[in-house]
Design a protein around this motif. Sequence first.
Motif, PDB file in Angstrom:
ATOM      1  N   VAL A  16       9.562  -1.137  12.720  1.00  0.00           N
ATOM      2  CA  VAL A  16       9.571  -0.651  14.099  1.00  0.00           C
ATOM      3  C   VAL A  16      10.530   0.527  14.255  1.00  0.00           C
ATOM      4  O   VAL A  16      10.225   1.518  14.934  1.00  0.00           O
ATOM      5  CB  VAL A  16       9.953  -1.787  15.070  1.00  0.00           C
ATOM      6  CG1 VAL A  16      10.129  -1.255  16.491  1.00  0.00           C
ATOM      7  CG2 VAL A  16       8.901  -2.882  15.049  1.00  0.00           C
ATOM      8  N   ALA A  17      11.684   0.447  13.598  1.00  0.00           N
ATOM      9  CA  ALA A  17      12.663   1.543  13.671  1.00  0.00           C
ATOM     10  C   ALA A  17      12.097   2.817  13.050  1.00  0.00           C
ATOM     11  O   ALA A  17      12.218   3.910  13.623  1.00  0.00           O
ATOM     12  CB  ALA A  17      13.953   1.135  12.961  1.00  0.00           C
ATOM     13  N   ILE A  18      11.469   2.677  11.893  1.00  0.00           N
ATOM     14  CA  ILE A  18      10.889   3.845  11.222  1.00  0.00           C
ATOM     15  C   ILE A  18       9.763   4.438  12.066  1.00  0.00           C
ATOM     16  O   ILE A  18       9.655   5.661  12.234  1.00  0.00           O
ATOM     17  CB  ILE A  18      10.374   3.451   9.820  1.00  0.00           C
ATOM     18  CG1 ILE A  18      11.555   3.034   8.936  1.00  0.00           C
ATOM     19  CG2 ILE A  18       9.615   4.605   9.177  1.00  0.00           C
ATOM     20  CD1 ILE A  18      11.158   2.447   7.609  1.00  0.00           C
ATOM     21  N   LEU A  19       8.910   3.563  12.626  1.00  0.00           N
ATOM     22  CA  LEU A  19       7.811   4.021  13.481  1.00  0.00           C
ATOM     23  C   LEU A  19       8.348   4.759  14.706  1.00  0.00           C
ATOM     24  O   LEU A  19       7.812   5.813  15.097  1.00  0.00           O
ATOM     25  CB  LEU A  19       6.961   2.829  13.914  1.00  0.00           C
ATOM     26  CG  LEU A  19       5.769   3.144  14.827  1.00  0.00           C
ATOM     27  CD1 LEU A  19       4.756   4.010  14.103  1.00  0.00           C
ATOM     28  CD2 LEU A  19       5.115   1.846  15.317  1.00  0.00           C
ATOM     29  N   THR A  20       9.410   4.229  15.308  1.00  0.00           N
ATOM     30  CA  THR A  20      10.008   4.867  16.490  1.00  0.00           C
ATOM     31  C   THR A  20      10.495   6.267  16.167  1.00  0.00           C
ATOM     32  O   THR A  20      10.246   7.223  16.929  1.00  0.00           O
ATOM     33  CB  THR A  20      11.180   4.010  17.006  1.00  0.00           C
ATOM     34  OG1 THR A  20      10.702   2.720  17.368  1.00  0.00           O
ATOM     35  CG2 THR A  20      11.833   4.657  18.217  1.00  0.00           C
ATOM     36  N   ILE A  21      11.184   6.433  15.058  1.00  0.00           N
ATOM     37  CA  ILE A  21      11.722   7.739  14.665  1.00  0.00           C
ATOM     38  C   ILE A  21      10.590   8.732  14.386  1.00  0.00           C
ATOM     39  O   ILE A  21      10.621   9.879  14.843  1.00  0.00           O
ATOM     40  CB  ILE A  21      12.632   7.584  13.433  1.00  0.00           C
ATOM     41  CG1 ILE A  21      13.852   6.724  13.785  1.00  0.00           C
ATOM     42  CG2 ILE A  21      13.086   8.953  12.919  1.00  0.00           C
ATOM     43  CD1 ILE A  21      14.627   6.243  12.580  1.00  0.00           C
ATOM     44  N   VAL A  22       9.568   8.271  13.655  1.00  0.00           N
ATOM     45  CA  VAL A  22       8.439   9.147  13.301  1.00  0.00           C
ATOM     46  C   VAL A  22       7.669   9.571  14.551  1.00  0.00           C
ATOM     47  O   VAL A  22       7.335  10.756  14.725  1.00  0.00           O
ATOM     48  CB  VAL A  22       7.509   8.438  12.296  1.00  0.00           C
ATOM     49  CG1 VAL A  22       6.230   9.251  12.101  1.00  0.00           C
ATOM     50  CG2 VAL A  22       8.214   8.241  10.968  1.00  0.00           C
TER      51      VAL A  22
END
Length: 291
Positions: free
Chosen positions: A139-145
């Motif tokens: 979720v963190a990676i998706l949010t940043i991307v």
Amino acid sequence: MTFLTQVLNGLQLGSVYALIALGYTMVYGIILLLNFAHGDIIMVGCYILWIVLASLGLNPFLAIILSIAGCTLLGVLIDKVAYAPLRNAPRLSILITAIGVSYFLENGAQLVWGADTKVIPQFFDASTINVGSMQFSPVAILTIVVTAASTAVLTFLVQKTKLGKAMRAVSEDMGAARLMGINVNTTISFTFALGSALAGIGSVLYAMAYLQASPTMGIMLGTKAFVAAVLGGIGSIPGAVIGGLLVGFAEVFVSAIGLSVWKDAVVYLLLIIVLVVKPTGILGRTMNEKV
């Protein structure tokens, strides 16, 4: 490993603030309005997610589309009903109206859905990504991307498209833009739609991380996003992103050292320091008003 984890958490939280701050800074850049109802649009987006996922049990992708579309339509509706009739009114009148709209949405949500916090079901089952000894949240990676992609698309729209050029013209001189044949009301409505769509994306990313919705959740989200916009220089797209990341990192690292009760105070202290050193914000520019 702990430090890298906190950096990722800061990027995730800061990305959400950045998306919300972009909506603030776009509307302010066009009509010099601090849209204090912007945070409550995110609250409505989270409730749409809860209705679609928990009450109706529909597909998460459909819930995401409906949430973003609902936020976009709500932003345009707020502009048409509350702000458009006051285009030529004193700026203070529009500001008070924005505060009134915010209270209306908060109390309306409490009346319709109740004051208790609603639990949003998980969007998808995703295990933690392991890279060596480090663990990363999908979720963190998706949010940043998603935030990086949204910022890039927004920058392209503003700088390279016809509507973007119209937005920049209206922000520079509304009267001159009208004389040049630009439909000012359409341009302003497009700006509200774009800013509210970003709020919708922010609501989805926030809901993925925290899985909850409450009538007053937009107050603190909107306030901190406003702080982020002012920190970066309100009216500046890259400034809003920088400000959002600064606020996110400030909260995460203050909590990491055991001072979580002070995380809100540190954000506002950071705002005071920046305004004392550079009142226009980090990337803001001085506006000269003609008399």
